[in-house]
Design an enzyme around this catalytic site. Structure first.
Site, PDB file in Angstrom:
ATOM      1  CE  LYS A 103       4.014  -3.030  10.409  1.00 25.88           C
ATOM      2  NZ  LYS A 103       4.326  -4.384  10.942  1.00 25.88           N
ATOM      3  NE  ARG A 105      -9.293 -19.890  10.892  1.00 26.29           N
ATOM      4  CZ  ARG A 105      -8.206 -19.212  11.332  1.00 26.29           C
ATOM      5  NH1 ARG A 105      -7.958 -19.295  12.736  1.00 26.29           N
ATOM      6  NH2 ARG A 105      -7.540 -18.208  10.456  1.00 26.29           N
ATOM      7  N   GLY A 115      -7.796 -12.063   6.949  1.00 29.69           N
ATOM      8  CA  GLY A 115      -8.501 -11.549   8.138  1.00 29.69           C
ATOM      9  C   GLY A 115      -9.303 -10.364   8.105  1.00 29.69           C
ATOM     10  N   GLY A 133      -2.202 -15.980   6.319  1.00 32.43           N
ATOM     11  CA  GLY A 133      -0.728 -16.073   6.032  1.00 32.43           C
ATOM     12  C   GLY A 133      -0.746 -17.085   4.872  1.00 32.43           C
TER      13      GLY A 133
HETATM   14  P1  AMP Z   1      -3.388  -5.597   7.362  1.00 36.17           P
HETATM   15  O1  AMP Z   1      -3.162  -6.751   8.336  1.00 36.17           O
HETATM   16  O2  AMP Z   1      -2.036  -5.342   6.653  1.00 36.17           O
HETATM   17  O3  AMP Z   1      -4.261  -6.282   6.276  1.00 36.17           O
HETATM   18  O4  AMP Z   1      -3.883  -4.426   7.846  1.00 36.17           O
HETATM   19  C1  AMP Z   1      -5.079  -4.327   8.236  1.00 36.17           C
HETATM   20  C2  AMP Z   1      -5.281  -2.984   9.277  1.00 36.17           C
HETATM   21  O5  AMP Z   1      -4.671  -1.790   8.280  1.00 36.17           O
HETATM   22  C3  AMP Z   1      -6.499  -2.532   9.485  1.00 36.17           C
HETATM   23  O6  AMP Z   1      -6.572  -2.809  11.043  1.00 36.17           O
HETATM   24  C4  AMP Z   1      -6.562  -1.108   9.075  1.00 36.17           C
HETATM   25  O7  AMP Z   1      -7.394  -0.412  10.096  1.00 36.17           O
HETATM   26  C5  AMP Z   1      -5.213  -0.807   8.969  1.00 36.17           C
HETATM   27  N1  AMP Z   1      -5.375   0.419   7.986  1.00 36.17           N
HETATM   28  C6  AMP Z   1      -5.664   0.558   6.686  1.00 36.17           C
HETATM   29  N2  AMP Z   1      -5.847   1.768   6.163  1.00 36.17           N
HETATM   30  C7  AMP Z   1      -5.243   2.649   7.306  1.00 36.17           C
HETATM   31  C8  AMP Z   1      -4.726   3.900   7.440  1.00 36.17           C
HETATM   32  N3  AMP Z   1      -4.875   4.763   6.353  1.00 36.17           N
HETATM   33  N4  AMP Z   1      -3.992   4.190   8.425  1.00 36.17           N
HETATM   34  C9  AMP Z   1      -3.614   3.421   9.499  1.00 36.17           C
HETATM   35  N5  AMP Z   1      -4.135   2.102   9.389  1.00 36.17           N
HETATM   36  C10 AMP Z   1      -4.639   1.564   8.257  1.00 36.17           C
END
Ligand code: AMP
Length: 416
Positions: free
Chosen positions: A209, A36, A372, A395
């Site tokens: 999610k 950054r 990230g 974000g």
């Molecule tokens: P996000 O911050 O929503 O982009 O989520 C990123 C996180 O999602 C990472 O730490 C990944 O390990 C997790 N992730 C991706 N695929 C899966 C999965 N199939 N099951 C559980 N966690 C996951």
């Protein structure tokens, strides 16, 4: 179009620059990643070339309006100085106290001063000393900051989705303002992808999610030709279609919404690509990023996942299916990994798709990666240098993709 650095006169002026120095620190308060800081060098160098006196403003962490010594910006000047090859002044204390104001007043052309963490003041985040929302307090603080310089440059893309004193508030109290080079680059790539994309336009969304990315999916369904969903998000979509998902991470309260989004994609003729096979395991130690030795890891034959197993990556058939869309895309926007990429055994889907996105970029596609984890994933694949643009604001770039107004951008004056 917003004014950018080259649209305003900064020559020999005292220039206030909002930067994103919210860097990770270890237990000894050592900076563990300075990307950054490095990202602000083009704007700072340009201002030095213009013989400006540069006052940098930034925040670090969440001190919640209090002076928290561990969240001082003190470690930053030395690192910035090392990257820039020039000394950087820092008086600490309080960003608008007597010493800071004197240091700002005494600053000469070609010198740089970094003010202490703006968020030690509750007013930065629009609150008063009692922690209540207080627009007048925020404006008062913005005015104090503005009084230290003549013109304002906004280069902290990562905070553009916040309506704070140093983002939305300060602009009206300075003679002129503009986006710095970093913000300009973000607006160019993210803005052009959404407003005027070369087609086919593909979105790749993954991560943990669905709920975090519902608004992004809804907005992108009006813009893209195809959308790939991977990561844990995919299981909520698959379950909403009656597919067995075993113990995979599913948001049961979002099943109706997932089905609705799939229906909408059909109406809008958007190719909605879900995994057709998976890497599954019966045990994974996510916290320690390890697969226990007695864990069973398998590749499914199809989309269905048997009981007691969870999906942790997309399988080879899915990689093949998705690769067609990636190879033919002319614009690619990617947010979120397609599996638990932090564990090597479950990173193949993300890594392979990242490589394909880089190949498409080599052949002329525009690729934008944000968030990230997605940035870390693209780095893990070793292709970060071949992606057109890596967004610096998680974000902020998500809110941009949601089609929301970013208060820090809105506040900047338009080009004449
Ligand atoms: P996000 O911050 O929503 O982009 O989520 C990123 C996180 O999602 C990472 O730490 C990944 O390990 C997790 N992730 C991706 N695929 C899966 C999965 N199939 N099951 C559980 N966690 C996951």
């Amino acid at each position: 179009m917003k004014k950018t650095l080259k649209d305003i006169d900064v020559r020999g002026k005292k220039v206030l620059v909002r930067v994103d120095y919210n860097v990770p620190l270890d237990a000894n308060l050592k900076i563990t990643n300075d990307k950054r800081i490095a990202a602000t060098l083009p704007t700072i160098q340009y201002l030095l070339d213009e013989n400006a006196a540069i006052i940098l403003m930034a925040h670090l962490g969440r001190p919640k309006g209090k002076n928290v010594p561990e969240l001082s910006l003190e470690p930053v000047p030395a690192r910035l100085s090392g990257l820039l090859g020039k000394s950087v002044k820092f008086v600490g204390g309080d960003c608008i106290d007597r010493q800071s104001k004197k240091a700002a007043a005494d600053l000469k052309s070609g010198e740089i001063l970094l003010l202490e963490n703006l968020r030690f003041h509750p007013e930065e985040e629009g609150k008063n000393a009692s922690g209540e929302k207080d627009k007048a307090a925020m404006d008062g603080f913005a005015k104090e900051l503005a009084s230290m310089g003549e013109v304002f440059v906004q280069d902290a893309f990562g905070t553009m989705h916040r309506s704070h004193a140093s983002t939305a508030g300060i602009v009206k109290y300075v003679k002129d303002a503009a986006a710095g080079f970093l913000v300009e680059k973000e607006l160019k790539f993210l803005g052009e992808a959404l407003e005027n994309p070369a087609r086919p336009f593909l979105a790749i969304l993954g991560g943990a999610k669905v709920s975090d990315k519902i608004n992004v999916i809804e907005n992108l369904l009006n813009k893209v030709d195809a959308i790939i969903i991977g990561g844990a998000m995919a299981y909520t979509f698959l379950k909403s279609q009656g597919v067995n998902t075993g113990t995979s991470l599913v948001e049961d309260d979002k099943l109706g919404l997932a089905a609705e989004l799939l229906k909408k994609s059909k109406e809008k003729k958007v190719d909605f690509l879900l995994p057709v096979d998976h890497i599954i395991t019966d045990k994974a130690d996510f916290a320690n990023k390890r697969v226990p030795c007695d864990a069973v890891v398998e590749t499914t034959g199809g989309a269905s996942i048997s009981e007691k197993f969870m999906g942790v990556d997309i399988g080879p058939k899915s990689i093949k299916k998705f690769s067609e869309a990636v190879k033919s895309a002319k614009t690619i926007v990617w947010n979120g990994p397609l599996g638990v990429f932090e564990i090597d055994e479950f990173s193949k889907g993300t890594v392979e798709i990242a490589k394909l996105a880089a190949e498409a970029t080599d052949k002329g596609a525009i690729s934008v990666v944000g968030g990230g984890d997605s940035v870390a994933a693209v780095k893990k694949a070793g292709v970060d240098k071949r992606i057109s643009h890596i967004s610096t604001g998680g974000g902020a770039s998500l809110e941009f993709l949601e089609g929301k107004e970013l208060p820090g951008i809105t506040a900047l004056p338009d080009k004449k």
